[in-house]
Design an enzyme around this catalytic site. Structure first.
Site, PDB file in Angstrom:
ATOM      1  CB  CYS A   2      -0.829   0.037   1.208  1.00 23.14           C
ATOM      2  SG  CYS A   2      -2.010   1.322   1.261  1.00 23.14           S
ATOM      3  CD  GLU A 104      -1.769  -2.175  -3.833  1.00 20.47           C
ATOM      4  OE1 GLU A 104      -0.601  -1.780  -4.401  1.00 20.47           O
ATOM      5  OE2 GLU A 104      -1.554  -2.187  -2.620  1.00 20.47           O
TER       6      GLU A 104
END
Length: 169
Positions: A2, A104
């Site tokens: 992340c 992402e």
């Protein structure tokens, strides 16, 4: 992994979702990056949940240089109990990082013409959630205090696996 996320829920909604006695004023942010100040929910010395801010990028107590935090924005959940960088925080300093979504980057294309495309991930109902996190307090040789945190990650589930091999816990 992340590397970017967003938080734009109303402070009262954050307080309600995380059991906070007092909502704290926060400005909506749609591109939260590592090494910036981020809101963190933790248990204070009185045993109550509180919302505070910390720099995203964990600096272990033993670090000589706070720049190490840029490399420690995520902690693999499978190894945090053993890794020296995260071991103490895992034992004593757990937290939650409120979020409305994260990003992402997915490889798109084929052969030599691939590029990375951001993919937004959030709750189906658009609700707020929390990343599992760890935090530490680092003291500089001059006595300056730096509170930092990291997001715990794990292997991606079936929904996220086509996008990335890791995801936040």
């Amino acid at each position: 992994m992340c590397g970017r996320y967003e938080l734009h829920s109303h402070p009262a909604a954050i307080a309600l979702a995380f059991g906070l006695a007092h909502p704290r004023s926060l400005h909506p942010r749609f591109n939260i990056a590592p090494m910036t100040e981020v809101p963190v929910v933790r248990v204070n010395a009185s045993g109550e949940r509180e919302l505070t801010t910390m720099r995203w990028g964990l600096v272990p107590r033993w670090a000589k240089d706070p720049a190490i935090g840029a490399k420690l924005i995520n902690a693999r959940g499978e190894t945090i109990a053993e890794k020296p960088s995260f071991r103490m925080a895992y034992r004593r300093h757990r937290c939650l990082l409120p979020a409305d979504g994260f990003y992402e980057w997915m490889a798109v294309g084929s052969g030599g013409a691939t590029h990375k495309q951001p993919v937004h991930v959030g709750m189906k109902d658009g609700g707020i959630f929390g990343f599992a996190g760890l935090y530490e307090r680092w003291l500089s040789p001059e006595g300056d205090v730096l509170d930092t945190c990291t997001i715990v990650t794990t292997a991606a589930n079936g929904l996220l696996r086509p996008v990335h091999d890791r995801m936040p816990v």
